[in-house]
Design an enzyme around this catalytic site. Sequence first.
Site, PDB file in Angstrom:
ATOM      1  N   ASP A  34      -8.996 -16.149   4.275  1.00  0.00           N
ATOM      2  CA  ASP A  34      -8.481 -15.334   3.177  1.00  0.00           C
ATOM      3  C   ASP A  34      -9.611 -14.701   2.361  1.00  0.00           C
ATOM      4  O   ASP A  34     -10.799 -14.847   2.694  1.00  0.00           O
ATOM      5  CB  ASP A  34      -7.565 -16.219   2.312  1.00  0.00           C
ATOM      6  CG  ASP A  34      -6.347 -15.474   1.807  1.00  0.00           C
ATOM      7  OD1 ASP A  34      -6.442 -14.259   1.605  1.00  0.00           O
ATOM      8  OD2 ASP A  34      -5.295 -16.120   1.588  1.00  0.00           O
ATOM      9  N   ASP A  79      -0.010  -8.970   0.893  1.00  0.00           N
ATOM     10  CA  ASP A  79       0.972  -9.907   1.449  1.00  0.00           C
ATOM     11  C   ASP A  79       2.352  -9.283   1.633  1.00  0.00           C
ATOM     12  O   ASP A  79       2.807  -8.462   0.837  1.00  0.00           O
ATOM     13  CB  ASP A  79       1.114 -11.119   0.518  1.00  0.00           C
ATOM     14  CG  ASP A  79      -0.067 -12.072   0.643  1.00  0.00           C
ATOM     15  OD1 ASP A  79      -1.037 -11.755   1.364  1.00  0.00           O
ATOM     16  OD2 ASP A  79      -0.013 -13.138   0.008  1.00  0.00           O
TER      17      ASP A  79
END
Length: 436
Positions: A151, A244
């Site tokens: 991430d 996202d």
Amino acid sequence: MLTSLTIAVLAAALPADALVRKDGVGRLPALGWNSWNAFGCDVNASAILTAANDIVSLGLKDLGYEYVNIDDCWSVEGVRNTTTQRIIPNPTTFPDGISGVAAQVHALGLKIGIYSSAGETTCAGYPASLGYEKVDAEAFSDWGIDYLKYDNCGVPSNWTDKYNACVPDGDIGTNPNGTCPDLTDPAPPEYDWAKSNTSIRYDRMRDALLEQSRTILFSLCDWGNAAVNTWGKETGNSWRMSGDITAEWSRIAQIANENSFLMNYVEFWGHPDPDMLEVGNGNLTVEENRAHFALWAIMKSPLIIGTTLNKLSADNLATIKNKYLLDFHQDPVYGRPAYPYKWGYNPDWTFDPEHPAEYWSGPSSTMKGTLVLMLNTEDSTATRTAVWNEIPELMGHDSYRVTDAWSGKDLGCVHKKHSVSLKSHDVSVLLVKGKC
Ligand SMILES: *[C@@H]1O[C@H](CO)[C@@H](O)[C@H](O)[C@H]1NC(C)=O
Ligand SMILES: *[C@@H]1O[C@H](CO)[C@@H](O)[C@H](O)[C@H]1NC(C)=O
Ligand SMILES: *[C@@H]1O[C@H](CO)[C@@H](O)[C@H](O)[C@H]1NC(C)=O
Ligand SMILES: *[C@@H]1O[C@H](CO)[C@@H](O)[C@H](O)[C@H]1NC(C)=O
Ligand SMILES: *[C@@H]1O[C@H](CO)[C@@H](O)[C@H](O)[C@H]1NC(C)=O
Ligand SMILES: *[C@@H]1O[C@H](CO)[C@@H](O)[C@H](O)[C@H]1NC(C)=O
């Protein structure tokens, strides 16, 4: 059998600078499951093992789903092991450590993934790997890890990029049409984003993973920043191209629209990642769930299921088990995805977050035909028509044998075109085979 044609296709399709791994790992887009969209931070060993067992018992393993991935929140906050410097698995939620879960997942014939960030902390605030790439890659390898989602949280200020890049979601500046006219400090046109600090943060983990004895698939997650499409395939096996996903049709359509413009980046060993599946989550209709899955499959995105498998409805389970779409997705000969051949609702090449391209096609070597997808992006029922003479793979001939990929029904010899009435946000998927 590998014919000379097949070999020519394979050779031509291999980008010189792709990250080629042992045993074909990362050559095709990944198939698996991840804990985040289902459980967020409420993750533990038993939830992971339940998912792994469900993958087997629901027949998903037989279809190629193989990775069982632990997302954020698996470790002890704020500390590393003072002796080894390693991240410490949470002893309450993972009482046998990550290696204990890995052994049980492997015993089912599946692979296991884990999560970290190219920063000092993960998105939920747990220890992450910037500056500890070697320590963490070695720990992941020792524990039996096969996949790393990496991430972009917890980045210290001295790792900021010198320039801003246009990101498709429009977090920086406004981008009414996928460009960023208001972007401040844009890079000069000749700027090489592979030399950016963002790229370097990911390179470090790639290099640490390549030193390990285990082959660990490297899944980049920088949310489309730093022009990652231009360097992602040198660094990872897949790279997130957007922020996202959420379990809402508007977000799914928005990401599909953005990714539809990136199909030239899709090849063996390199896959833009429009984020994990939301099939089964939120209030998505049966039609929206299958449109989401079908679009992700034909774009050759990683297909990482993100729902509680034992609560999945029969309809949604059938969707993620669709043999035609999975065959297309895992094609061993064609690395390319389906491409839009017509936008439909909009003029061709229109960037529209609510109305992505509606007409797509691409070749399948295993099914010996062309997969054609039609999408209704409108909010009510509408008709969509596939016209053979508009489809690059089918032009120049009038009649083809057609199978409906949802029902498996043979539609017979279809002359010139095929029309379907589609509910709002539904897709038709056709396998168009030999001439007739
Ligand atoms: C493990 O996580 C699942 C999913 O969040 C939850 O339903 C379950 O109660 C948890 N089990 C334990 C023992 O904490
Ligand atoms: C730290 O690592 C050492 C050496 O492997 C181990 O004995 C110890 O239990 C670890 N400590 C914690 C808190 O995990
Ligand atoms: C990377 O960050 C350093 C330290 O903050 C800075 O000096 C440098 O200009 C940045 N490099 C690039 C390529 O953006
Ligand atoms: C940021 O600071 C850390 C700690 O001093 C250093 O190791 C790192 O190289 C710096 N980053 C850049 C891009 O200079
Ligand atoms: C995108 O929008 C901006 C601002 O509205 C405009 O200046 C630019 O010409 C547009 N670009 C394209 C390719 O349509
Ligand atoms: C689903 O719809 C219901 C009723 O409209 C709403 O209350 C709920 O928040 C929605 N759930 C999600 C996850 O969107």
